[in-house]
Design a protein around this motif. Structure first.
Motif, PDB file in Angstrom:
ATOM      1  N   ALA A 283      -5.237 -29.840 -24.073  1.00  0.00           N
ATOM      2  CA  ALA A 283      -4.895 -29.879 -25.688  1.00  0.00           C
ATOM      3  C   ALA A 283      -6.635 -30.918 -26.058  1.00  0.00           C
ATOM      4  N   ARG A 284      -7.067 -31.598 -25.091  1.00  0.00           N
ATOM      5  CA  ARG A 284      -8.483 -31.796 -25.345  1.00  0.00           C
ATOM      6  C   ARG A 284      -9.364 -30.755 -25.414  1.00  0.00           C
ATOM      7  N   ALA A 285      -9.228 -30.030 -25.117  1.00  0.00           N
ATOM      8  CA  ALA A 285     -10.208 -28.798 -24.838  1.00  0.00           C
ATOM      9  C   ALA A 285      -9.998 -27.389 -26.788  1.00  0.00           C
ATOM     10  N   LYS A 286      -8.434 -27.933 -26.715  1.00  0.00           N
ATOM     11  CA  LYS A 286      -8.353 -27.337 -28.193  1.00  0.00           C
ATOM     12  C   LYS A 286      -9.061 -28.235 -29.374  1.00  0.00           C
ATOM     13  N   ASN A 311     -13.238 -19.779 -26.995  1.00  0.00           N
ATOM     14  CA  ASN A 311     -12.954 -20.510 -26.598  1.00  0.00           C
ATOM     15  C   ASN A 311     -12.038 -21.346 -26.957  1.00  0.00           C
ATOM     16  N   LEU A 312     -10.995 -20.582 -28.497  1.00  0.00           N
ATOM     17  CA  LEU A 312      -9.814 -21.443 -28.435  1.00  0.00           C
ATOM     18  C   LEU A 312      -8.802 -19.803 -28.489  1.00  0.00           C
ATOM     19  N   GLY A 313      -9.520 -18.593 -28.276  1.00  0.00           N
ATOM     20  CA  GLY A 313      -8.456 -17.757 -27.406  1.00  0.00           C
ATOM     21  C   GLY A 313      -8.077 -17.838 -26.199  1.00  0.00           C
ATOM     22  N   SER A 314      -9.124 -18.124 -25.359  1.00  0.00           N
ATOM     23  CA  SER A 314      -8.867 -19.260 -23.865  1.00  0.00           C
ATOM     24  C   SER A 314      -7.280 -20.240 -24.120  1.00  0.00           C
ATOM     25  N   VAL A 315      -7.328 -21.254 -24.905  1.00  0.00           N
ATOM     26  CA  VAL A 315      -6.754 -22.165 -24.942  1.00  0.00           C
ATOM     27  C   VAL A 315      -5.177 -21.494 -25.395  1.00  0.00           C
ATOM     28  N   ALA A 316      -5.613 -20.544 -26.106  1.00  0.00           N
ATOM     29  CA  ALA A 316      -4.100 -19.902 -26.879  1.00  0.00           C
ATOM     30  C   ALA A 316      -3.325 -19.338 -25.367  1.00  0.00           C
ATOM     31  N   TRP A 317      -4.455 -18.201 -24.841  1.00  0.00           N
ATOM     32  CA  TRP A 317      -3.566 -18.047 -23.317  1.00  0.00           C
ATOM     33  C   TRP A 317      -2.998 -18.930 -22.370  1.00  0.00           C
ATOM     34  N   ARG A 318      -3.674 -19.729 -22.318  1.00  0.00           N
ATOM     35  CA  ARG A 318      -3.398 -20.529 -21.704  1.00  0.00           C
ATOM     36  C   ARG A 318      -2.201 -21.070 -21.514  1.00  0.00           C
ATOM     37  N   GLY A 320       0.181 -19.352 -23.125  1.00  0.00           N
ATOM     38  CA  GLY A 320       1.298 -18.177 -23.026  1.00  0.00           C
ATOM     39  C   GLY A 320       1.197 -18.058 -24.461  1.00  0.00           C
ATOM     40  N   ASP A 321       0.391 -17.720 -25.969  1.00  0.00           N
ATOM     41  CA  ASP A 321       0.066 -17.334 -27.519  1.00  0.00           C
ATOM     42  C   ASP A 321      -0.473 -16.454 -26.397  1.00  0.00           C
ATOM     43  N   TYR A 322      -0.288 -15.058 -26.247  1.00  0.00           N
ATOM     44  CA  TYR A 322      -1.205 -13.956 -26.271  1.00  0.00           C
ATOM     45  C   TYR A 322      -1.758 -13.015 -27.623  1.00  0.00           C
ATOM     46  N   GLY A 323      -0.680 -12.976 -28.396  1.00  0.00           N
ATOM     47  CA  GLY A 323      -1.277 -12.748 -29.614  1.00  0.00           C
ATOM     48  C   GLY A 323      -2.017 -13.458 -30.619  1.00  0.00           C
ATOM     49  N   GLN A 324      -2.615 -14.789 -30.417  1.00  0.00           N
ATOM     50  CA  GLN A 324      -2.890 -15.438 -30.804  1.00  0.00           C
ATOM     51  C   GLN A 324      -4.531 -15.170 -29.586  1.00  0.00           C
ATOM     52  N   ALA A 325      -4.120 -15.390 -28.508  1.00  0.00           N
ATOM     53  CA  ALA A 325      -4.945 -15.553 -28.138  1.00  0.00           C
ATOM     54  C   ALA A 325      -6.120 -14.210 -28.231  1.00  0.00           C
ATOM     55  N   ARG A 326      -5.310 -12.511 -28.209  1.00  0.00           N
ATOM     56  CA  ARG A 326      -5.729 -11.480 -28.034  1.00  0.00           C
ATOM     57  C   ARG A 326      -6.699 -11.301 -30.306  1.00  0.00           C
ATOM     58  N   GLY A 353      -9.345  -8.085 -21.342  1.00  0.00           N
ATOM     59  CA  GLY A 353      -8.873  -7.287 -19.956  1.00  0.00           C
ATOM     60  C   GLY A 353      -7.366  -8.551 -19.236  1.00  0.00           C
ATOM     61  N   THR A 354      -8.191  -9.385 -19.461  1.00  0.00           N
ATOM     62  CA  THR A 354      -6.919  -9.959 -18.811  1.00  0.00           C
ATOM     63  C   THR A 354      -5.777 -10.486 -19.659  1.00  0.00           C
ATOM     64  N   TYR A 355      -5.733 -10.081 -21.363  1.00  0.00           N
ATOM     65  CA  TYR A 355      -4.517 -10.085 -21.846  1.00  0.00           C
ATOM     66  C   TYR A 355      -3.802  -8.914 -21.450  1.00  0.00           C
ATOM     67  N   ALA A 356      -4.053  -8.264 -21.607  1.00  0.00           N
ATOM     68  CA  ALA A 356      -3.619  -7.368 -21.446  1.00  0.00           C
ATOM     69  C   ALA A 356      -3.077  -6.856 -20.351  1.00  0.00           C
TER      70      ALA A 356
END
Length: 591
Positions: A283-286, A311-318, A320-326, A353-356
């Motif tokens: 949350a702080r990171a975002k 950076n924001l993609g990484s937060v979204a991935w954590r 579980g929002d893979y669509g936003q992360a990608r 690659g991690t998201y895939a």
């Protein structure tokens, strides 16, 4: 210390309650016999704890000695005065100026910082040799680059510092010290993703106390200079596990007491957000990354915009929002390809690659990893090579190629040990433990998890601790220790819940489901499998997160045979319909 203290205060005794403070006193006084004797004399008036708390000014504290001693030995200050008075004038100047160093220094560092006015660079070595011969400077080690390091014992450094502050050159000496270490940090920062990153990480570790000293002054007096230093070394803080400390410095820089230039504020937000991510505070990171993106867009800095999107993609991935992360990462990658920034391109490829991989698109993940790995090998970036090998090992594990898993993970671990990447070492140990579990080597799995968990607790890495606890649960489950397995899963799930880590939560729920199935708690198992299916749907993946598909499917089939179709479907549907909060509460119920 204890013997001398007892002679001064008959009621004094060495106990479990004071032994740690006594050891601390002896360390802080560098084992100097006279200093320890003078400290022990203070037990007439002060407790051991009080003595320990006053050691930042040991020269003032240690003012009374034995009345029968020679005058120069009655107090530590008198002893130091006597030694100082015997020095030649240029030796005194160098001795005073060496007080600026905290922790130690190399010869070239001393030559760069201590020159000026009365001292020429060519004189430093001979003068330093004289101070070593007179026991005022200690030789402490030779590093892997075959450089000798020196230091003033802390009590002696405090005395030299007093002499420096009363001299006319104290301001210039401390300014040269600051300038040298800011330049060193910026030189190191440019090398922390290249082939020499290992030696630079070691250099920064040795110089960490000096860097802290510079940060203390610059945050109060020149915060823009402080950010220049912090943004240069945040990767060192990340890799060596100084997350809490590094974030603390950056938060002070961002506090708003003094306005930062927009480019430096953006850099501080980037570094702080990444260190907050290391600590699991998404949350702080975002919040930090969103401000970073806005600033970079305001500046029109395309490189910075791509970095913030990553950076924001990484937060979204954590979360579980893979669509936003990608989407964020692909947008950033497009910018990076246009700029031709190879290192940044590899970073984006790695993330994609991690998201895939998480979504079980292994063919795409393999292609992205290979492209990223080729770039990293070309650049000689050991840290990133190790991380890619780790991820490729995880992918090989999902495909059941255990020999390939071992080769990739052991290579990754060796690289991480070489450069001292603590969080990475823990991750590799955990992955090798999972491999050992699959091969039935439970003793080795336990030893690897134990080492991994110890590192993560030392780092304050909640996510790492949570992952290790989940793996301990699986290990206990395989060994038939079901009560212990349940406890580990519950502890892990609680931590993942605190972190709002949806992937980790899902992995734990799968563990609960498998455990209930093995114990023939059929209705609960069916419901837990339904919960896991719903959580995976939210993550955008239909594949099990923490078990092989074959093993998972076997257990689901076994539950189906224990319940009739209607009962299985009802339990599964009830679980799948739960919210994440309801699912966690159900899993944590004592069974």
């Amino acid at each position: 210390f204890a013997e001398r203290a007892a002679s001064n205060q008959p009621r004094f005794a060495l106990t479990d309650g004071n032994v740690r403070e006594i050891a601390h006193i002896c360390r802080r006084l560098d084992g100097i016999p006279l200093a320890i004797e003078l400290a022990a004399a203070r037990v007439k008036m002060l407790t051991v704890q009080q003595i320990a708390s006053r050691l930042d000014d040991s020269i003032q504290l240690l003012t009374r000695g034995a009345e029968t001693a020679l005058p120069r030995q009655q107090t530590l200050r008198a002893t130091m005065d006597w030694s100082y008075d015997l020095l030649a004038e240029k030796e005194r100047i160098l001795f005073r100026r060496l007080a600026v160093f905290a922790g130690g220094f190399a010869l070239e560092t001393g030559e760069s910082v201590c020159v000026g006015d009365e001292l020429q660079r060519g004189e430093i070595l001979d003068l330093l040799s004289e101070l070593v011969d007179k026991s005022l400077v200690s030789v402490i080690e030779v590093d892997e680059d075959q450089q000798t390091h020196y230091r003033l014992l802390e009590t002696i450094r405090q005395y030299a510092g007093e002499k420096l502050e009363s001299s006319s050159d104290h301001a210039s000496a401390r300014a040269r010290h600051r300038e040298f270490f800011v330049q060193l940090a910026e030189r190191a920062g440019s090398q922390l993703s290249g082939p020499d990153q290992g030696s630079w990480l070691q250099r920064l570790e040795f110089e960490h106390d000096n860097l802290r000293t510079v940060l203390e002054w610059t945050i109060l007096n020149d915060v823009n200079l402080a950010v220049r230093l912090a943004k240069a070394i945040w990767r060192f803080w990340e890799l060596r596990g100084h997350w809490r400390e590094g974030l603390g410095w950056l938060e002070q820089c961002l506090s708003g007491r003094v306005a930062l230039t927009p480019d430096l504020r953006a850099a501080a937000l980037d570094a702080a957000g990444n260190l907050a991510t290391c600590q699991g505070d998404s949350a702080r990171a975002k919040t930090l990354f969103e401000e970073q993106l806005a600033l970079q867009q305001q500046l029109g800095d395309e490189r910075g915009i791509a970095r913030a999107l990553h950076n924001l993609g990484s937060v979204a991935w954590r979360h579980g929002d893979y669509g936003q992360a990608r989407a964020s990462e692909e947008k950033g990658l497009s910018i990076r390809r246009k700029l031709g920034d190879k290192s940044a391109i590899a970073t984006s490829l790695h993330a994609l690659g991690t998201y895939a991989q998480e979504q079980n698109d292994l063919e795409r993940a393999a292609a992205l990893y290979q492209e990223a790995l080729s770039i990293r090998r070309e650049l000689g970036d050991t840290v990133s090579i190790a991380t890619l090998l780790n991820n490729m090992g995880n992918m090989a594990q999902a495909q059941g190629d255990l020999e390939k898993v071992r080769a990739l993970q052991e290579e990754s671990l060796a690289l991480r040990r070489k450069i001292g990447d603590k969080a990475g070492i823990s991750q590799s140990l955990t992955n090798l433990a999972v491999l050992a579990e699959e091969q039935g080597d439970f003793r080795r799995a336990h030893a690897l998890l134990e080492e991994s968990l110890a590192i993560d607790r030392e780092l304050g890495n909640k996510k790492g601790v949570a992952a290790s606890l989940r793996n301990y649960g699986e290990l206990m489950q395989l060994q038939g220790e079901f009560a212990k397995a349940l406890t580990f899963y519950q502890q892990s799930l609680t931590l993942f819940q605190e972190l709002d880590d949806r992937l980790g939560i899902t992995a734990c729920i799968e563990g609960f489901a498998m455990l209930a199935g093995i114990q023939r708690q059929s209705n609960r198992a069916a419901q837990m499998f339904g919960i896991a299916d719903g959580l995976r749907a939210g993550l955008g993946t239909g594949q099990p997160v923490s078990f092989s598909s074959a093993e998972y499917d076997r257990q689901v089939a076994a539950i189906r045979t224990q319940l009739n179709n209607e009962a299985f479907a009802t339990a599964w549907s009830a679980g799948r319909g739960m919210s994440t909060e309801q699912a966690i509460a159900y899993a944590l119920e004592n069974r």
